[in-house]
Design a protein around this motif. Sequence first.
Motif, PDB file in Angstrom:
ATOM      1  N   THR A 260       0.840  -1.187   0.000  1.00  0.00           N
ATOM      2  CA  THR A 260       0.000   0.000   0.000  1.00  0.00           C
ATOM      3  C   THR A 260       0.876   1.238   0.000  1.00  0.00           C
ATOM      4  N   SER A 261       0.421   2.301  -0.636  1.00  0.00           N
ATOM      5  CA  SER A 261       1.178   3.559  -0.728  1.00  0.00           C
ATOM      6  C   SER A 261       2.573   3.318  -1.275  1.00  0.00           C
ATOM      7  N   ALA A 262       2.659   2.465  -2.299  1.00  0.00           N
ATOM      8  CA  ALA A 262       3.892   2.184  -3.035  1.00  0.00           C
ATOM      9  C   ALA A 262       4.973   1.530  -2.184  1.00  0.00           C
ATOM     10  N   GLN A 327      18.195   2.266  -9.457  1.00  0.00           N
ATOM     11  CA  GLN A 327      17.272   3.328  -9.840  1.00  0.00           C
ATOM     12  C   GLN A 327      16.859   4.098  -8.590  1.00  0.00           C
ATOM     13  N   ASN A 328      17.301   5.322  -8.502  1.00  0.00           N
ATOM     14  CA  ASN A 328      16.912   6.209  -7.408  1.00  0.00           C
ATOM     15  C   ASN A 328      17.382   5.695  -6.046  1.00  0.00           C
ATOM     16  N   THR A 329      18.498   4.969  -6.008  1.00  0.00           N
ATOM     17  CA  THR A 329      18.998   4.405  -4.754  1.00  0.00           C
ATOM     18  C   THR A 329      19.840   5.442  -4.020  1.00  0.00           C
ATOM     19  N   ALA A 330      19.563   5.647  -2.724  1.00  0.00           N
ATOM     20  CA  ALA A 330      20.271   6.655  -1.937  1.00  0.00           C
ATOM     21  C   ALA A 330      21.512   6.069  -1.263  1.00  0.00           C
ATOM     22  N   TYR A 331      21.340   4.963  -0.528  1.00  0.00           N
ATOM     23  CA  TYR A 331      22.480   4.390   0.189  1.00  0.00           C
ATOM     24  C   TYR A 331      22.184   2.934   0.536  1.00  0.00           C
ATOM     25  N   TYR A 332      23.236   2.259   1.004  1.00  0.00           N
ATOM     26  CA  TYR A 332      23.111   0.889   1.497  1.00  0.00           C
ATOM     27  C   TYR A 332      23.490   0.869   2.966  1.00  0.00           C
ATOM     28  N   ALA A 333      22.638   0.294   3.805  1.00  0.00           N
ATOM     29  CA  ALA A 333      22.927   0.126   5.224  1.00  0.00           C
ATOM     30  C   ALA A 333      23.332  -1.323   5.465  1.00  0.00           C
ATOM     31  N   ILE A 334      24.466  -1.514   6.109  1.00  0.00           N
ATOM     32  CA  ILE A 334      24.948  -2.864   6.418  1.00  0.00           C
ATOM     33  C   ILE A 334      24.448  -3.201   7.814  1.00  0.00           C
ATOM     34  N   GLU A 335      23.640  -4.265   7.924  1.00  0.00           N
ATOM     35  CA  GLU A 335      23.054  -4.650   9.197  1.00  0.00           C
ATOM     36  C   GLU A 335      23.673  -5.967   9.671  1.00  0.00           C
ATOM     37  N   GLY A 353      23.225   5.662  -7.173  1.00  0.00           N
ATOM     38  CA  GLY A 353      22.019   6.443  -7.452  1.00  0.00           C
ATOM     39  C   GLY A 353      21.228   5.879  -8.595  1.00  0.00           C
ATOM     40  N   ASN A 354      21.639   6.173  -9.802  1.00  0.00           N
ATOM     41  CA  ASN A 354      20.990   5.655 -11.009  1.00  0.00           C
ATOM     42  C   ASN A 354      22.073   5.090 -11.920  1.00  0.00           C
ATOM     43  N   SER A 355      21.937   3.807 -12.245  1.00  0.00           N
ATOM     44  CA  SER A 355      22.990   3.167 -13.027  1.00  0.00           C
ATOM     45  C   SER A 355      22.452   1.923 -13.701  1.00  0.00           C
ATOM     46  N   ASN A 356      22.929   1.642 -14.894  1.00  0.00           N
ATOM     47  CA  ASN A 356      22.603   0.409 -15.604  1.00  0.00           C
ATOM     48  C   ASN A 356      23.834  -0.460 -15.813  1.00  0.00           C
ATOM     49  N   SER A 357      24.888  -0.176 -15.045  1.00  0.00           N
ATOM     50  CA  SER A 357      26.130  -0.933 -15.160  1.00  0.00           C
ATOM     51  C   SER A 357      26.469  -1.579 -13.816  1.00  0.00           C
ATOM     52  N   LEU A 358      27.470  -2.429 -13.802  1.00  0.00           N
ATOM     53  CA  LEU A 358      27.884  -3.134 -12.599  1.00  0.00           C
ATOM     54  C   LEU A 358      28.534  -2.166 -11.610  1.00  0.00           C
ATOM     55  N   ASP A 381      16.063   3.665  -0.971  1.00  0.00           N
ATOM     56  CA  ASP A 381      15.894   4.586  -2.094  1.00  0.00           C
ATOM     57  C   ASP A 381      15.647   6.006  -1.610  1.00  0.00           C
ATOM     58  N   ALA A 382      15.801   6.939  -2.519  1.00  0.00           N
ATOM     59  CA  ALA A 382      15.622   8.348  -2.168  1.00  0.00           C
ATOM     60  C   ALA A 382      14.204   8.659  -1.707  1.00  0.00           C
ATOM     61  N   ASP A 383      13.226   7.868  -2.175  1.00  0.00           N
ATOM     62  CA  ASP A 383      11.838   8.105  -1.774  1.00  0.00           C
ATOM     63  C   ASP A 383      11.446   7.316  -0.533  1.00  0.00           C
ATOM     64  N   GLY A 384      12.427   6.674   0.123  1.00  0.00           N
ATOM     65  CA  GLY A 384      12.166   5.959   1.362  1.00  0.00           C
ATOM     66  C   GLY A 384      11.888   4.477   1.215  1.00  0.00           C
ATOM     67  N   LYS A 385      11.735   3.980   0.002  1.00  0.00           N
ATOM     68  CA  LYS A 385      11.493   2.558  -0.198  1.00  0.00           C
ATOM     69  C   LYS A 385      12.727   1.773   0.217  1.00  0.00           C
ATOM     70  N   ILE A 386      12.499   0.602   0.806  1.00  0.00           N
ATOM     71  CA  ILE A 386      13.612  -0.237   1.220  1.00  0.00           C
ATOM     72  C   ILE A 386      13.429  -1.656   0.699  1.00  0.00           C
TER      73      ILE A 386
END
Length: 483
Positions: A260-262, A327-335, A353-358, A381-386
């Motif tokens: 819900t709500s994307a 696509q629109n990735t902000a950062y990676y958190a290592i848990e 951030g935005n990339s189509n390569s390795l 992601d930048a929009d908060g999606k995880i």
Amino acid sequence: MKKIICFLVFCSTVLLISAQVDVTNNGILYISGNTDTVTVTGNFTNASSASLTNNGRFYAKQNYTNNQASTPVGTGELTLNGTGAQYISTTSTSPFYKLTVNKASGLATLASAVTINNTLTFTAGKLSLDNYDMTIANSAAISGAGTNTYIVAVGSGVLKQQIAALGSKAFPVGTSAAYTPITISLAMLSTTDVFNVRMLPAVYANGTTGNTMNSNSVNATWLVSETVNGGSNASLTVQWPLSLELTGFNRLFSRLAHYTSAAWDYGLMNIMATGSNPYTVTRSGFTSFSPFAVTMLMAILPASALDVVGRNNGNENLINWSTTSEQNTAYYAIEASLNGIEFKEAGRVLAAGNSNSLNNYNFVHREINQQSYYYRIKQVDADGKIAYSKTIRINVVRFKTATLYPNPVKDKTTISFSLQQSSSITANITNASGLLIRTTSQRYTKGEHKMHLDLSMLPTGFYNLQLKDDMGNVQTFHFIKAN
């Protein structure tokens, strides 16, 4: 295949059309009472200008097509009992009173939208909605559904049933592979509404699109909607078999997630599944409807999208991961976690951030105090999606050094080793054919140690000695037994 065209009125009769003869009714076909039976072994077609009233029993062994603009409903039963694929269709103004699926083999499939006014009964086989809706009238019911007798609902067609406040309806749907029913119950003060249910045979990152989840989930999605949005407060109970559980899924920590709500909403707490193959979970308080899935707290990205590996290096662990696109990735958190359940963030790495390569990433978890850790990568992601990667475990390498001497061995040999922390050490000796000859195990404290082995009884030859700690770390030595 022969064809028979019917113009007759049938009253108090038993009609059997054999030898796979196609039957077309262009006149009046009237089956008068519940003891009267018509069996058609070929395809049956009721023409648009014809009249069909069924108050008895109609057995169709192949396709059943009703083109009549409006059929008197009658109180009879249509039974699909062919052994191959069967298609049924009828006009929108011609519902079925009773429909029974009794197929030892083959699949029955809708070729039009269908309404059931009294009973849909399963005695054997399955019925596929394909891309057409099936409506169960308010006073109608579904009986006989189970593991091998249910509605396959993986096309665009939905199963429709009305539910009132304090009411509950079971939707006996499934995928082609498994029975996955869902029960919808409405709380007090809910608005009476018609609910629609169909299935997807996988779980998707974006509800119905995107990457498919490949672990920590049940491999199915329930698509639920209401005809009039709003006014509902529902509890959902979903069921699944063991065969649909993906790698890493733990029923003790399951969640009935709602897209819900994307984003996937996992609820506030874990839900321990009940049952014993099949299993069920229930979650309440739903006021809107869309995709639902049984998963754990994290959504799992496919390994091709986020590939994670790691290794120990003394008092630190090295974690590496790569992505093939972003696509629109902000950062990676290592848990990190010591038990594989409770994770805490150990650090962050900025994304491309935005990339189509390795893209290759790495992180060093320092000062691990000689403890083995579980790790996962949280993509934010930048929009908060995880979304989460798979979970890996890095065991501490407890052996600092280990040597075996003398080699070749005549009578006795000594294994010298150093441990970074206490551990049980097992020594396994195998011959050149891989046969286990001898095993011994003992617990040692942190520090320097020597293990003395008497090998005088071994025949001359080549041998392997495997030294293993209680975390599974292994060192292997090759030695020669001499005379």
